[in-house]
Design a protein around this motif. Structure first.
Motif, PDB file in Angstrom:
ATOM      1  N   SER A 195      -5.047   6.032  -0.981  1.00 42.22           N
ATOM      2  CA  SER A 195      -4.208   4.836  -0.782  1.00 42.22           C
ATOM      3  C   SER A 195      -4.166   3.902  -2.037  1.00 42.22           C
ATOM      4  O   SER A 195      -5.204   3.399  -2.291  1.00 42.22           O
ATOM      5  CB  SER A 195      -4.455   3.996   0.554  1.00 42.22           C
TER       6      SER A 195
ATOM      7  N   MET B 232      -3.136   0.495  -3.524  1.00 50.33           N
ATOM      8  CA  MET B 232      -2.945  -1.169  -3.338  1.00 50.33           C
ATOM      9  C   MET B 232      -3.277  -2.223  -4.214  1.00 50.33           C
ATOM     10  O   MET B 232      -4.137  -1.950  -5.133  1.00 50.33           O
ATOM     11  CB  MET B 232      -3.580  -1.180  -1.656  1.00 50.33           C
TER      12      MET B 232
ATOM     13  N   ALA C 210       0.906  -1.193  -0.109  1.00 53.86           N
ATOM     14  CA  ALA C 210      -0.063  -0.040  -0.008  1.00 53.86           C
ATOM     15  C   ALA C 210       0.843   1.240   0.001  1.00 53.86           C
ATOM     16  O   ALA C 210       1.894   1.219   0.799  1.00 53.86           O
ATOM     17  CB  ALA C 210      -0.958  -0.039   1.414  1.00 53.86           C
TER      18      ALA C 210
ATOM     19  N   LEU D 195      -0.482  -5.183   7.183  1.00 60.41           N
ATOM     20  CA  LEU D 195       0.499  -4.920   6.659  1.00 60.41           C
ATOM     21  C   LEU D 195       1.756  -5.156   7.605  1.00 60.41           C
ATOM     22  O   LEU D 195       1.565  -4.755   8.912  1.00 60.41           O
ATOM     23  CB  LEU D 195       0.676  -3.561   6.234  1.00 60.41           C
TER      24      LEU D 195
ATOM     25  N   GLU E 161      -7.315   0.288  -6.054  1.00 58.04           N
ATOM     26  CA  GLU E 161      -6.806  -0.813  -6.066  1.00 58.04           C
ATOM     27  C   GLU E 161      -6.355  -1.144  -7.423  1.00 58.04           C
ATOM     28  O   GLU E 161      -7.125  -0.727  -8.340  1.00 58.04           O
ATOM     29  CB  GLU E 161      -7.899  -1.936  -5.593  1.00 58.04           C
TER      30      GLU E 161
END
Length: 130
Positions: free
Chosen positions: A67, A69, A2, A35, A106
């Motif tokens: 973010s 990821m 991330a 994480l 994402e």
């Protein structure tokens, strides 16, 4: 994986504030996404007033957190991350929900390059599917 980008006004993203924000963001990611402690990738974009437009209903502490990821986290894990960010930014940084915008972006692992390879070809030492 991330990676987090934080945008805000320069006057509200001084060095101590950035360090505190990074700590809160990482603690939330460790708790909600699992994480590893050592996987912290944060970048701060301190903007001048003329470079940052936001609604009048927000204060000068308005902060945008993006973010990026890998795909694979459950909806529950992502919601937990969002809730934790709002909670800890409010409690520990004095930034209320009206002054924080959180976006999770994402993409498939094949769209990431890590250590010279597409990320879907690299063995990770942590679980993405949480």
């Amino acid at each position: 994986m991330a990676q987090v980008k934080v945008y805000g006004l320069r006057e509200h993203l001084d060095a101590p504030t950035k360090a505190r924000m990074s700590g809160e963001i990482h603690a939330c990611a460790v708790e909600a996404l699992g994480l590893p402690e050592r996987k912290r990738f944060h970048r701060f974009f301190a903007l001048e007033k003329e470079d940052f437009f936001y609604p009048e209903s927000r204060s000068e502490r308005y902060t945008i957190l993006e973010s990026s990821m890998f795909e694979g986290r459950s909806e529950g894990a992502k919601k937990a991350l969002v809730r934790l960010l709002y909670k800890r930014f409010g409690e520990n940084l004095g930034i209320g929900p009206e002054d924080l915008k959180v976006t999770i972006i994402e993409s498939p692992r094949a769209n990431w390059g890590i250590r010279g390879l597409p990320a879907d070809e690299i063995g990770l030492d942590y679980t993405v599917e949480v």
